[in-house]
Design a protein around this motif. Structure first.
Motif, short mmCIF file in Angstrom:
data_model
loop_
_atom_site.label_atom_id
_atom_site.label_comp_id
_atom_site.label_asym_id
_atom_site.label_seq_id
_atom_site.Cartn_x
_atom_site.Cartn_y
_atom_site.Cartn_z
N ASN A 135 -36.52 -16.82 -11.67
CA ASN A 135 -37.91 -17.09 -11.26
C ASN A 135 -38.79 -15.85 -11.30
O ASN A 135 -39.99 -15.96 -11.58
CB ASN A 135 -38.01 -17.69 -9.85
N VAL A 136 -38.26 -14.67 -11.01
CA VAL A 136 -39.09 -13.47 -10.98
C VAL A 136 -38.22 -12.25 -11.21
O VAL A 136 -36.99 -12.29 -11.01
CB VAL A 136 -39.83 -13.35 -9.62
N SER A 137 -38.86 -11.17 -11.66
CA SER A 137 -38.19 -9.89 -11.82
C SER A 137 -39.21 -8.80 -11.51
O SER A 137 -40.42 -9.04 -11.53
CB SER A 137 -37.64 -9.74 -13.24
N TYR A 138 -38.73 -7.58 -11.24
CA TYR A 138 -39.63 -6.51 -10.82
C TYR A 138 -39.27 -5.21 -11.53
O TYR A 138 -38.09 -4.88 -11.71
CB TYR A 138 -39.54 -6.28 -9.31
N PHE A 139 -40.31 -4.46 -11.96
CA PHE A 139 -40.17 -3.06 -12.34
C PHE A 139 -40.41 -2.21 -11.09
O PHE A 139 -41.32 -2.48 -10.30
CB PHE A 139 -41.19 -2.67 -13.40
N TYR A 140 -39.61 -1.16 -10.95
CA TYR A 140 -39.74 -0.26 -9.80
C TYR A 140 -39.78 1.18 -10.32
O TYR A 140 -38.84 1.65 -10.95
CB TYR A 140 -38.56 -0.46 -8.85
N VAL A 141 -40.89 1.88 -10.07
CA VAL A 141 -41.11 3.24 -10.55
C VAL A 141 -40.78 4.21 -9.42
O VAL A 141 -41.17 4.00 -8.27
CB VAL A 141 -42.56 3.45 -11.03
N TYR A 142 -40.06 5.30 -9.77
CA TYR A 142 -39.67 6.27 -8.75
C TYR A 142 -39.47 7.64 -9.40
O TYR A 142 -39.42 7.78 -10.63
CB TYR A 142 -38.39 5.83 -8.03
N ILE A 143 -39.37 8.66 -8.56
CA ILE A 143 -39.08 10.03 -8.97
C ILE A 143 -37.67 10.36 -8.52
O ILE A 143 -37.34 10.22 -7.33
CB ILE A 143 -40.07 11.04 -8.34
N ASP A 144 -36.81 10.79 -9.47
CA ASP A 144 -35.43 11.10 -9.08
C ASP A 144 -35.35 12.53 -8.57
O ASP A 144 -36.35 13.25 -8.45
CB ASP A 144 -34.48 10.86 -10.25
N GLN A 145 -34.14 12.96 -8.25
CA GLN A 145 -33.94 14.28 -7.65
C GLN A 145 -34.22 15.40 -8.64
O GLN A 145 -34.43 16.55 -8.23
CB GLN A 145 -32.51 14.39 -7.12
N GLN A 146 -34.21 15.12 -9.96
CA GLN A 146 -34.55 16.13 -10.97
C GLN A 146 -36.04 16.11 -11.32
O GLN A 146 -36.44 16.69 -12.33
CB GLN A 146 -33.73 15.90 -12.25
N CYS A 433 -46.03 -4.87 -18.26
CA CYS A 433 -45.76 -3.60 -18.95
C CYS A 433 -47.00 -2.70 -18.96
O CYS A 433 -46.89 -1.47 -18.86
CB CYS A 433 -45.28 -3.87 -20.37
N SER A 434 -48.20 -3.29 -19.07
CA SER A 434 -49.41 -2.49 -19.00
C SER A 434 -49.57 -1.84 -17.64
O SER A 434 -49.90 -0.65 -17.53
CB SER A 434 -50.63 -3.37 -19.32
N GLN A 435 -49.33 -2.62 -16.58
CA GLN A 435 -49.40 -2.05 -15.23
C GLN A 435 -48.32 -0.99 -15.02
O GLN A 435 -48.56 0.05 -14.37
CB GLN A 435 -49.24 -3.16 -14.19
N LEU A 436 -47.14 -1.20 -15.61
CA LEU A 436 -46.08 -0.21 -15.53
C LEU A 436 -46.52 1.10 -16.17
O LEU A 436 -46.29 2.19 -15.63
CB LEU A 436 -44.82 -0.73 -16.21
N GLY A 437 -47.17 1.02 -17.34
CA GLY A 437 -47.66 2.23 -17.99
C GLY A 437 -48.68 2.96 -17.15
O GLY A 437 -48.67 4.21 -17.08
N LYS A 438 -49.57 2.23 -16.48
CA LYS A 438 -50.58 2.87 -15.64
C LYS A 438 -49.94 3.57 -14.45
O LYS A 438 -50.32 4.70 -14.10
CB LYS A 438 -51.59 1.83 -15.17
N VAL A 439 -48.95 2.93 -13.82
CA VAL A 439 -48.28 3.55 -12.68
C VAL A 439 -47.51 4.79 -13.13
O VAL A 439 -47.49 5.82 -12.42
CB VAL A 439 -47.34 2.53 -12.01
N ILE A 440 -46.90 4.76 -14.30
CA ILE A 440 -46.19 5.93 -14.82
C ILE A 440 -47.16 7.09 -15.01
O ILE A 440 -46.85 8.25 -14.67
CB ILE A 440 -45.49 5.58 -16.15
N LEU A 441 -48.35 6.82 -15.53
CA LEU A 441 -49.34 7.88 -15.72
C LEU A 441 -49.79 8.46 -14.38
O LEU A 441 -49.98 9.68 -14.25
CB LEU A 441 -50.54 7.33 -16.49
N GLN A 442 -49.95 7.61 -13.37
CA GLN A 442 -50.33 8.12 -12.06
C GLN A 442 -49.22 8.98 -11.46
O GLN A 442 -49.50 10.03 -10.86
CB GLN A 442 -50.66 6.95 -11.13
N TYR A 443 -47.97 8.57 -11.64
CA TYR A 443 -46.86 9.38 -11.15
C TYR A 443 -46.78 10.70 -11.91
O TYR A 443 -46.48 11.75 -11.32
CB TYR A 443 -45.55 8.60 -11.29
#
Length: 694
Positions: A135-146, A433-443
């Motif tokens: 029914n649904v899936s999620y992308f999750y953006v994060y910063i790892d320890q490196q 995917c477009s929203q994912l790209g925008k969040v990646i740029l903000q990070y």
């Protein structure tokens, strides 16, 4: 652990604050969300072949019917994933306020870098599969320890959205929760908790519903809190609570910032704010069919009834085949030994068994098996066809030999037709995917330093120090710098090459500075090239480029850019090298032809000059002989005559005149010969220098 470690300090909140926070989490998790999660779980079980309930299994057992699962859903869903997530999406950043495409190119490279860090194609396929199945899936953006920007895929039961949000990307949600269950020891070690975690329900919270019963919640507040910690498995359920909080800038602009609360146990909380440059949630949903709530439906949800009908039709067909095709034996009750029907039934059909009948028993009546009724089997075939109409035809899944008769272009068109039927699903994927790209740029803007961005772009060698006296924005300064370099003795080509390097470095540094000063990338439209992630995109573009190549509209390097191979960049580079070498060969051949023509011309001129010299020598010799013959004729004329003194003087003058003319002609001939000899020598030397001839 693939989560972003908290950057704030751990705090221990009091019971009142914890009570308020847990009530909010309870209202999110125990409403309609719990019913929807059960539906998601059932969809996943259907995908893996668990398609009958316990009651249905018991009923089949009573009928003597096998539980047969003709799982058409799994193959169809895998086919959909192959069609919709064949390749990573290609991003395109479009400036909305200016024409700073150089900065946009930097953003595209950073997004591509983040996809490479995250094994993006695997995350993309899992994202699409979960959206179609669960029914649904999620992308999750994060910063790892490196300090690397990554993203991963979260399942339906790991994210709890705001029940009241209606935005397609949950951007209007008050809060979004990420739920995890980890061992107690691991949580203490990872988050640095030294004191004892509060795992027992506080007594003032027990036996309270707080409106849960009135809202038809299936779980009471007390029962919900009991699942926070499990004494048998020793796990702790933690929540990452993301929320948007507005604030005002100094110029009066209203902006949002993301607050993150990591809740551990009942009282331990990390409370922090993400960087001010991050204004969007790092959690992006994807789904097939959007509802007017955060509980969408996947493809499997709409196929379960059809799959049940396929299973039942096949099971009934098999059951009828067993009942109708086997022969039936009819015998009188009085003929059964000792009237033991069960024993007689068990041993009658055993090979080699001996059955003793009563006296006077008659011959049993045997009824042969009847032809199988094809009605249910016809329904089964119709249901299979209906499943294909609702998902993907078997021709495209490689399950039918009829594909051997199709041309590649026909198969490509068939695939494109199937993709056209999933336009809604594909548009939702592109939006996520477009929203994912925008969040990646903000990070990237928030957490990547400038020197790391330069390394990502691969411009370490191209970023050079520009002389302070050179202002590339001032034409007079540029011209003055050029004149100064000429005075230093540099050639024009060296000056142009050095100036081009400075200009590129200046543009790159300026673009990186613009990127670092960008607030939240609202001035850029982060888009996905439509269908760039499908298997038909590259093949369709390849076919188009081949057709354009045939009519001469593009050069042969363009089709190479759309080859479905991993080393296409290497092939393009090799083609460019071959093209350059071929151009050099053509240039050398032209020079060779020119030299050959020059050699033939010089050879002919050499021959003509030699002939002319020999002719002049012969002509001089002939003229000399003619003059001498004239002198001889004069001597013969006056030899036998008595001459007066005047006649002798006249004869002597005439002879001297003839001798002078002969000498003059000889000198002229010598001069002409000397003039021809240097030209012949020059031609001969040039010919020998170019062709090494003696």
């Amino acid at each position: 652990m693939d989560i972003q470690a908290p950057r704030a300090n751990l705090i221990k909140i009091d019971n009142k604050q914890a009570h308020k926070l847990w009530l909010k989490i309870y209202s999110y998790e125990c409403g309609y969300y719990s019913t929807w999660v059960n539906s998601c779980t059932e969809n996943r079980r259907f995908y893996y072949g668990f398609q009958s309930t316990d009651a249905e299994k018991e009923e089949l057992k009573k009928r003597g019917q096998y539980e047969i699962v003709m799982n058409k859903i799994r193959k169809a869903m895998r086919g959909i994933v192959g069609m919709v997530a064949a390749n990573p999406p290609q991003y395109k950043l479009i400036p909305l306020t200016n024409n700073d495409y150089h900065t946009a190119a930097i953003g595209e490279k950073i997004i591509k870098w983040a996809w490479a860090n995250s094994s993006g194609i695997n995350a993309m396929r899992l994202f699409v599969k979960n959206a179609a199945v669960d029914n649904v899936s999620y992308f999750y953006v994060y910063i790892d320890q490196q300090n690397m920007i990554r993203f991963k895929t979260l399942a339906y039961n790991e994210v709890i959205p705001d029940p009241s949000c209606t935005d397609p990307l949950y951007r209007d949600a008050e809060m979004i929760l990420v739920r995890r269950e980890l061992s107690e020891d691991y949580v203490k070690q990872y988050y640095g908790i030294t004191d004892e975690m509060v795992k027992e329900i506080q007594w003032e919270w027990a036996d309270t519903n707080y409106g849960g019963v009135d809202k038809n919640y299936t779980t009471t507040f007390t029962a919900f809190l009991e699942h926070i910690w499990s004494p048998d498995r020793l796990f702790v359920r933690i929540y990452e609570v993301y929320s948007k909080e507005p604030y005002m800038l100094e110029d009066g602009t209203r902006r949002n910032r993301i607050r993150k609360q990591t809740v551990l146990g009942f009282n331990h909380v990390y409370d922090e704010y993400l960087d001010d440059k991050i204004t969007e949630y790092p959690i992006i949903p994807g789904y097939v069919d959007k509802a007017e709530n955060p509980y969408p439906r996947g493809e499997v949800h709409f196929l379960k009834d059809l799959q049940r009908f396929i299973n039942k039709s096949y099971g009934v067909t098999l059951l009828n085949a067993q009942l109708m095709s086997n022969p039936k034996v009819f015998i009188r009750e009085t003929d059964i030994p000792n009237a033991d029907v069960r024993k007689f039934e068990q041993h009658f059909a055993q090979p080699g068994s001996i059955n003793v009948l009563t006296a006077g028993a008659e011959t049993p009546v045997i009824v042969q098996g009847q032809p199988l009724n094809q009605a249910f089997f016809t329904l089964y075939q119709d249901a299979k066809s209906e499943m294909e109409w609702n998902t993907i035809p078997n021709q495209l899944l490689g399950m039918m030999d009829s594909t051997k008769g199709y041309q590649p272009s026909a198969l490509l068109d068939m695939k494109q037709t199937v993709l056209d039927s999933y336009k809604d699903f594909m548009s939702n994927i592109e939006l996520a995917c477009s929203q994912l790209g925008k969040v990646i740029l903000q990070y990237a803007r928030a957490y990547l330093p400038q020197n790391k961005i330069i390394r990502i772009l691969g411009d370490e060698d191209l970023i050079v120090n520009i002389p302070q006296t050179l202002n590339l924005d001032d034409e007079q300064s540029v011209q003055a710098w050029i004149q100064y370099q000429k005075q230093r003795g540099l050639q024009d080509q060296e000056i142009e090459a050095q100036l081009a390097t400075y200009k590129y470095s200046y543009d790159e540094q300026k673009a990186i500075q613009y990127f670092m000063n960008e607030l939240d990338f609202d001035n850029y439209d982060v888009t996905i090239i439509p269908a760039s992630y499908t298997p038909t995109y590259e093949m369709a573009m390849l076919r188009l480029m081949l057709e354009l190549l045939q009519v001469g509209s593009v050069d042969p390097s363009m089709p190479l850019r759309y080859l479905p191979v991993d080393n296409k960049d290497e092939l393009i580079q090799r083609y460019d090298t071959i093209k350059q070498l071929q151009a050099q060969i053509n240039q050398l051949e032209e020079q060779n032809n020119e030299l050959k023509q020059l050699a033939n011309s010089m050879k002919q001129r050499l021959i003509d000059a030699d002939i002319q010299v020999q002719s002049m020598k012969g002509k001089t010799r002939i003229d000399s002989e003619v003059k001498m013959q004239r002198i001889k004729n004069y001597f013969d004329k006056y030899n036998n005559k008595l001459l007066t003194r005047e006649a002798q003087i006249e004869l002597q003058n005439e002879i001297q005149k003839l001798l002078n003319e002969v000498e003059l002609e000889i000198e002229k001939a010598k001069l002409r010969a000397k003039e021809q000899e240097p030209e012949v020598l020059d031609w001969t030397q040039a010919y020998n220098n170019n062709f090494n001839l003696e």
